[in-house]
Design a protein around this motif. Sequence first.
Motif, PDB file in Angstrom:
ATOM      1  N   ALA A   1       0.816  -1.215   0.000  1.00  0.00           N
ATOM      2  CA  ALA A   1       0.000   0.000   0.000  1.00  0.00           C
ATOM      3  C   ALA A   1       0.850   1.265   0.000  1.00  0.00           C
ATOM      4  O   ALA A   1       0.352   2.345  -0.333  1.00  0.00           O
ATOM      5  CB  ALA A   1      -0.927   0.002   1.211  1.00  0.00           C
ATOM      6  N   LYS A   2       2.123   1.147   0.358  1.00  0.00           N
ATOM      7  CA  LYS A   2       3.003   2.311   0.436  1.00  0.00           C
ATOM      8  C   LYS A   2       3.800   2.533  -0.844  1.00  0.00           C
ATOM      9  O   LYS A   2       4.500   3.541  -0.975  1.00  0.00           O
ATOM     10  CB  LYS A   2       3.963   2.161   1.626  1.00  0.00           C
ATOM     11  N   LEU A   3       3.716   1.614  -1.791  1.00  0.00           N
ATOM     12  CA  LEU A   3       4.460   1.756  -3.037  1.00  0.00           C
ATOM     13  C   LEU A   3       3.774   2.767  -3.955  1.00  0.00           C
ATOM     14  O   LEU A   3       2.534   2.802  -4.034  1.00  0.00           O
ATOM     15  CB  LEU A   3       4.558   0.406  -3.748  1.00  0.00           C
ATOM     16  N   PRO A   4       4.540   3.586  -4.676  1.00  0.00           N
ATOM     17  CA  PRO A   4       3.953   4.616  -5.556  1.00  0.00           C
ATOM     18  C   PRO A   4       3.529   4.071  -6.909  1.00  0.00           C
ATOM     19  O   PRO A   4       3.788   4.674  -7.959  1.00  0.00           O
ATOM     20  CB  PRO A   4       5.111   5.615  -5.695  1.00  0.00           C
ATOM     21  N   ILE A   5       2.879   2.932  -6.925  1.00  0.00           N
ATOM     22  CA  ILE A   5       2.397   2.331  -8.164  1.00  0.00           C
ATOM     23  C   ILE A   5       0.973   1.837  -7.934  1.00  0.00           C
ATOM     24  O   ILE A   5       0.502   1.746  -6.806  1.00  0.00           O
ATOM     25  CB  ILE A   5       3.280   1.144  -8.615  1.00  0.00           C
ATOM     26  N   SER A   6       0.309   1.516  -9.038  1.00  0.00           N
ATOM     27  CA  SER A   6      -1.013   0.913  -8.944  1.00  0.00           C
ATOM     28  C   SER A   6      -0.828  -0.586  -8.671  1.00  0.00           C
ATOM     29  O   SER A   6      -0.529  -1.362  -9.593  1.00  0.00           O
ATOM     30  CB  SER A   6      -1.794   1.135 -10.247  1.00  0.00           C
ATOM     31  N   TRP A   7      -0.976  -0.977  -7.418  1.00  0.00           N
ATOM     32  CA  TRP A   7      -0.660  -2.357  -7.014  1.00  0.00           C
ATOM     33  C   TRP A   7      -1.565  -3.373  -7.695  1.00  0.00           C
ATOM     34  O   TRP A   7      -1.093  -4.417  -8.151  1.00  0.00           O
ATOM     35  CB  TRP A   7      -0.760  -2.479  -5.503  1.00  0.00           C
ATOM     36  N   ASP A   8      -2.855  -3.095  -7.782  1.00  0.00           N
ATOM     37  CA  ASP A   8      -3.779  -4.033  -8.425  1.00  0.00           C
ATOM     38  C   ASP A   8      -3.427  -4.229  -9.898  1.00  0.00           C
ATOM     39  O   ASP A   8      -3.482  -5.350 -10.418  1.00  0.00           O
ATOM     40  CB  ASP A   8      -5.223  -3.535  -8.291  1.00  0.00           C
ATOM     41  N   ASP A   9      -3.076  -3.126 -10.566  1.00  0.00           N
ATOM     42  CA  ASP A   9      -2.685  -3.245 -11.972  1.00  0.00           C
ATOM     43  C   ASP A   9      -1.413  -4.072 -12.110  1.00  0.00           C
ATOM     44  O   ASP A   9      -1.294  -4.910 -13.013  1.00  0.00           O
ATOM     45  CB  ASP A   9      -2.459  -1.852 -12.580  1.00  0.00           C
ATOM     46  N   PHE A  10      -0.466  -3.840 -11.215  1.00  0.00           N
ATOM     47  CA  PHE A  10       0.800  -4.570 -11.280  1.00  0.00           C
ATOM     48  C   PHE A  10       0.596  -6.073 -11.071  1.00  0.00           C
ATOM     49  O   PHE A  10       1.114  -6.889 -11.841  1.00  0.00           O
ATOM     50  CB  PHE A  10       1.765  -4.023 -10.225  1.00  0.00           C
ATOM     51  N   THR A  11      -0.144  -6.439 -10.036  1.00  0.00           N
ATOM     52  CA  THR A  11      -0.320  -7.867  -9.735  1.00  0.00           C
ATOM     53  C   THR A  11      -1.129  -8.569 -10.825  1.00  0.00           C
ATOM     54  O   THR A  11      -0.831  -9.714 -11.176  1.00  0.00           O
ATOM     55  CB  THR A  11      -1.015  -8.049  -8.374  1.00  0.00           C
ATOM     56  N   THR A  12      -2.138  -7.892 -11.366  1.00  0.00           N
ATOM     57  CA  THR A  12      -2.933  -8.502 -12.429  1.00  0.00           C
ATOM     58  C   THR A  12      -2.118  -8.661 -13.701  1.00  0.00           C
ATOM     59  O   THR A  12      -2.172  -9.711 -14.366  1.00  0.00           O
ATOM     60  CB  THR A  12      -4.185  -7.661 -12.720  1.00  0.00           C
TER      61      THR A  12
END
Length: 288
Positions: free
Chosen positions: A69-80
């Motif tokens: 949650a602290k990373l400056p990226i879209s985490w859901d987009d990255f994991t998908t």
Amino acid sequence: MVTLDFRTLTVPVGIVRILEVIFTCITFSLVASVGHSTNSFWTWCMFTWCFCFCVTFLIIVLEFTSLSAKLPISWDDFTTAFAMLATLMVLAASIIYPIFFIKFCSSCGKQIAATVLSCLTFILYAVEVGLTRAKPGEISGFLSTVPGLLKVLEAFVACIIFICLDYNQFSKYAGLQWCVAVYCICFIFAVLVIIFTICRLLSLFPAPFDKVLTGCNVLAVLMYITAAVVWPVYSFKNNSRPSYSSCPVGLCPWDNLLVISFMTCFNLAAYIADTVYSFRLVFFIRRT
């Protein structure tokens, strides 16, 4: 402050990721125990299993410690996007490894076990894509939608095409050089869309993103139509496959030309589906 979230390990997608880590670890361990090979296909398969193991393990750790949650990226987009990429990579490895390394071995127990586990890993990543993909009516990142997943597929197929390209083959005809330009242009745009989405930079587009995407998809379809026609015409013109004795399956430049032709048609179908979804999202869903 790091907060441990045990729920990430017990939800369905968490359990699937744990199994992915276990299966990929066992797979590359079995293959490594057989012995090292300098064959590029062996290197590709090992890289696939090790890469998927490392990234999946990293995803589990980051979500378990709530650092994602602290990373400056879209985490859901990255994991998908990664799940989709891993699905395609493991599928390719599950096909390539038995073709090149099972039929020539004398004692194939470990190779067969590695292949079976790789196939199971492919199923697990495909399940993860299904679990993380955006459902109708959900608010999510672009890469969690069908057009976003298609962008990952288009980029991956282009990579397969690049691997099979031989400069001595396509440099002979301007038509083949045009096809290579088509592959490069469409690949670059697909990668830029993925990077901009994950890094949350879509606001930098000078026009509405969905309309830019639709226009580029239409252009890509037109370009790929020309490539799907031109590539086989020039590649197989007065060019028949050599005999099996002088050119075994999988080791023949002619086979690479055939793979490129198939992948060109496959990517054309992906771009058509992508365009249809884009038109639907832009011109129909928003009107309702």
